[in-house]
Scaffold this active site. Structure first.
Site, PDB file in Angstrom:
ATOM      1  N   ARG A  76       0.841  -1.191   0.000  1.00 56.55           N
ATOM      2  CA  ARG A  76       0.000   0.000   0.000  1.00 56.55           C
ATOM      3  C   ARG A  76       0.882   1.248   0.000  1.00 56.55           C
ATOM      4  O   ARG A  76       2.099   1.152   0.031  1.00 56.55           O
ATOM      5  CB  ARG A  76      -0.969  -0.032   1.205  1.00 56.55           C
ATOM      6  CG  ARG A  76      -0.334  -0.650   2.402  1.00 56.55           C
ATOM      7  CD  ARG A  76      -0.351   0.092   3.687  1.00 56.55           C
ATOM      8  NE  ARG A  76      -0.365   1.506   3.643  1.00 56.55           N
ATOM      9  CZ  ARG A  76       0.715   2.279   3.778  1.00 56.55           C
ATOM     10  NH1 ARG A  76       1.937   1.753   3.912  1.00 56.55           N
ATOM     11  NH2 ARG A  76       0.606   3.581   3.764  1.00 56.55           N
ATOM     12  N   ARG A 113      -6.852   0.073  -7.425  1.00 53.20           N
ATOM     13  CA  ARG A 113      -7.209   1.080  -6.411  1.00 53.20           C
ATOM     14  C   ARG A 113      -7.391   2.413  -7.145  1.00 53.20           C
ATOM     15  O   ARG A 113      -6.509   2.833  -7.889  1.00 53.20           O
ATOM     16  CB  ARG A 113      -6.129   1.199  -5.319  1.00 53.20           C
ATOM     17  CG  ARG A 113      -6.083  -0.053  -4.422  1.00 53.20           C
ATOM     18  CD  ARG A 113      -5.324   0.197  -3.136  1.00 53.20           C
ATOM     19  NE  ARG A 113      -6.108   0.942  -2.166  1.00 53.20           N
ATOM     20  CZ  ARG A 113      -5.577   1.445  -1.042  1.00 53.20           C
ATOM     21  NH1 ARG A 113      -4.292   1.303  -0.781  1.00 53.20           N
ATOM     22  NH2 ARG A 113      -6.339   2.099  -0.189  1.00 53.20           N
ATOM     23  N   GLN A 215      -2.716   1.755   9.817  1.00 55.50           N
ATOM     24  CA  GLN A 215      -1.391   1.919   9.192  1.00 55.50           C
ATOM     25  C   GLN A 215      -0.440   2.682  10.102  1.00 55.50           C
ATOM     26  O   GLN A 215       0.774   2.503  10.025  1.00 55.50           O
ATOM     27  CB  GLN A 215      -1.535   2.682   7.851  1.00 55.50           C
ATOM     28  CG  GLN A 215      -2.175   1.880   6.739  1.00 55.50           C
ATOM     29  CD  GLN A 215      -3.667   2.122   6.644  1.00 55.50           C
ATOM     30  OE1 GLN A 215      -4.319   2.390   7.648  1.00 55.50           O
ATOM     31  NE2 GLN A 215      -4.221   2.027   5.456  1.00 55.50           N
ATOM     32  N   ASP A 256      -2.370  11.110  -1.632  1.00 53.36           N
ATOM     33  CA  ASP A 256      -2.619  10.082  -2.654  1.00 53.36           C
ATOM     34  C   ASP A 256      -2.918  10.688  -4.010  1.00 53.36           C
ATOM     35  O   ASP A 256      -2.712  10.049  -5.041  1.00 53.36           O
ATOM     36  CB  ASP A 256      -3.764   9.167  -2.217  1.00 53.36           C
ATOM     37  CG  ASP A 256      -3.260   8.202  -1.159  1.00 53.36           C
ATOM     38  OD1 ASP A 256      -3.165   8.607   0.010  1.00 53.36           O
ATOM     39  OD2 ASP A 256      -2.903   7.069  -1.528  1.00 53.36           O
ATOM     40  N   ASN A 266      -6.033  12.140   0.939  1.00 49.69           N
ATOM     41  CA  ASN A 266      -5.090  11.328   1.720  1.00 49.69           C
ATOM     42  C   ASN A 266      -5.927  10.452   2.650  1.00 49.69           C
ATOM     43  O   ASN A 266      -7.164  10.521   2.662  1.00 49.69           O
ATOM     44  CB  ASN A 266      -4.115  12.220   2.496  1.00 49.69           C
ATOM     45  CG  ASN A 266      -2.964  11.422   3.093  1.00 49.69           C
ATOM     46  OD1 ASN A 266      -2.375  10.576   2.406  1.00 49.69           O
ATOM     47  ND2 ASN A 266      -2.646  11.633   4.352  1.00 49.69           N
ATOM     48  N   LYS A 267      -5.246   9.623   3.410  1.00 49.45           N
ATOM     49  CA  LYS A 267      -5.919   8.676   4.302  1.00 49.45           C
ATOM     50  C   LYS A 267      -7.027   9.341   5.094  1.00 49.45           C
ATOM     51  O   LYS A 267      -6.855  10.459   5.589  1.00 49.45           O
ATOM     52  CB  LYS A 267      -4.857   8.060   5.230  1.00 49.45           C
ATOM     53  CG  LYS A 267      -5.349   7.021   6.192  1.00 49.45           C
ATOM     54  CD  LYS A 267      -6.175   5.923   5.552  1.00 49.45           C
ATOM     55  CE  LYS A 267      -5.536   5.222   4.377  1.00 49.45           C
ATOM     56  NZ  LYS A 267      -6.480   4.403   3.581  1.00 49.45           N
TER      57      LYS A 267
HETATM   58  O1  MRU Z   1      -4.733   3.045   1.970  1.00 52.63           O
HETATM   59  P1  MRU Z   1      -3.253   3.312   2.007  1.00 52.63           P
HETATM   60  O2  MRU Z   1      -2.586   2.721   3.197  1.00 52.63           O
HETATM   61  O3  MRU Z   1      -2.599   2.932   0.708  1.00 52.63           O
HETATM   62  O4  MRU Z   1      -3.154   4.885   2.137  1.00 52.63           O
HETATM   63  C1  MRU Z   1      -1.874   5.480   2.150  1.00 52.63           C
HETATM   64  C2  MRU Z   1      -1.920   6.934   2.424  1.00 52.63           C
HETATM   65  O5  MRU Z   1      -2.971   7.516   2.542  1.00 52.63           O
HETATM   66  C3  MRU Z   1      -0.605   7.661   2.445  1.00 52.63           C
HETATM   67  O6  MRU Z   1      -0.694   8.759   3.287  1.00 52.63           O
HETATM   68  C4  MRU Z   1      -0.301   8.122   1.019  1.00 52.63           C
HETATM   69  O7  MRU Z   1      -0.255   7.058   0.144  1.00 52.63           O
HETATM   70  C5  MRU Z   1       0.942   8.920   0.908  1.00 52.63           C
HETATM   71  S1  MRU Z   1       2.374   8.063   1.451  1.00 52.63           S
HETATM   72  C6  MRU Z   1       3.549   8.110   0.305  1.00 52.63           C
END
Ligand code: MRU
Length: 365
Positions: A76, A113, A215, A256, A266-267
């Site tokens: 991820r 994704r 995470q 992202d 982002n997350k």
């Molecule tokens: O769902 P994930 O774990 O892939 O989400 C990741 C994130 O939201 C990170 O903050 C994002 O990818 C940037 S890290 C380089």
């Protein structure tokens, strides 16, 4: 006679160099990151679902397996899922699979994704190379190698630009995992943290656990320990209290997808942190490489947000097993990301510099 021999000789040389396009022996790749390894067709990934309890490496044989690995978040993080996907295509190239097979695999991987733009960017670049090259298998391998090494270098640049901003003894809040488990290099936000720590700035990190998939609690805590960086793990809903009591000096997050106007996905939970930071007058920075900017996306409303399965919210699973703590069929809302408006961002720490929202478009290659 001599000139006939010469012509024959030249025809052979030219013939073999044109054939080089498709028939020459493929020069295999060797690439190594903290959580992904590729050695001449053998592809291994660190199973992030099992961390930190177990360090299990999975050998990946097919793009279908890679799609499952990406959708289940065994691999991820925006740049890393793009890199994992194109390494899966590299495998097909080393096996000299026909181009339509590679293209079909690329399209399946591309849709695994939807929110993180690096995946689509890298796949589209590979498809472009495939269609425009006379020796596509080798050119794809070369391009995969370039993207991998570029991502490592971009992390170093962001790390050094970001670390310059960090003052001694700062207490930095972060969320999700943005380190070597999310990129080919030291990471984005976590890369800045690692560099500031290496520079002896005596920082302390507050890591949000990052529900629902943890995470922060599982992966960022693991990476901080691996790097000997002092940290405190908090539940996501503890950030406000910490900020109010003056215990947070700065917030660093990854991205992202960054829209042209600076809004970014982002997350899930990032938006709440931005609102909180704004309320408490705490600097809030996005750390991302130019490969995460989507200039074709005008603003945050245009970003597609991935929604995930209900069981992720009803409980948790990992190397510790699985637990469901809600009623078995509790109705669930589970967006994997949220969008933070650019108005809440102090600055964007990109590989090109520490920029304002209106400077972002200039950072795209
Ligand atoms: O769902 P994930 O774990 O892939 O989400 C990741 C994130 O939201 C990170 O903050 C994002 O990818 C940037 S890290 C380089």
């Amino acid at each position: 006679m001599q000139s006939k021999i010469m012509i024959l000789f030249l025809t052979c040389i030219l013939g073999s160099s044109f054939a080089c396009g498709e028939d020459a022996e493929i020069q295999g790749l060797e690439l190594k990151g903290l959580s992904i390894e590729y050695n001449r067709g053998t592809l291994k990934v660190l199973n992030q679902q099992k961390l930190p309890g177990e360090e299990e490496w999975l050998q990946v044989e097919t793009p279908e397996e890679m799609v499952e690995i990406i959708t289940s978040l065994k691999v991820r993080g925006a740049p890393l899922i793009g890199i994992a996907a194109i390494l899966s295509l590299a495998q097909l190239c080393e096996r000299e699979e026909p181009l339509p097979v590679i293209e079909a695999a690329a399209l399946k991987l591309r849709s695994s994704r939807p929110t993180a733009v690096n995946l689509a960017n890298y796949i589209d670049h590979i498809l472009y190379v495939m269609k425009s090259s006379t020796s596509p298998h080798q050119e794809i391998l070369n391009t995969v190698s370039e993207i991998f090494h570029e991502d490592t270098a971009l992390c170093e640049k962001m790390g050094s630009i970001g670390a310059d901003l960090i003052q001694p003894e700062e207490r930095i809040l972060t969320c999700c995992n943005t380190g070597s488990l999310a990129t080919a290099g030291i990471g984005t936000a976590l890369g800045v943290i690692k560099m500031a720590h290496q520079q002896g700035k005596k920082i302390h990190v507050y890591a949000c656990e990052t529900r629902p998939l943890l995470q922060g609690g599982r992966l960022t805590a693991w990476e901080l320990e691996q790097n000997g960086i002092p940290y405190t793990l908090i539940c996501d809903n503890m950030a406000a209290t910490l900020m109010k009591s003056g215990k947070i000096d700065r917030v660093l997050v990854g991205a992202d997808r960054i829209a042209a106007n600076g809004d970014f996905a982002n997350k899930i939970g990032t938006y709440s942190l931005a609102v909180l930071a704004h309320h408490h007058h705490i600097p809030f920075h996005v750390v991302a490489p130019y490969t995460t900017i989507d200039p074709s996306c005008p603003n945050g409303d245009a970003i597609k947000i991935e929604e995930r399965a209900p069981h992720e919210v009803r409980g948790a699973s990992g190397s510790f097993g699985s637990v469901c703590w809600s009623p078995k069929n509790a109705p669930v809302y589970n967006p994997a990301f949220d969008v933070t408006p650019s108005s809440l961002v102090t600055s964007y720490i990109l590989d090109k510099g520490n920029l304002r929202a209106d400077e972002i478009s200039s950072a795209v290659k």
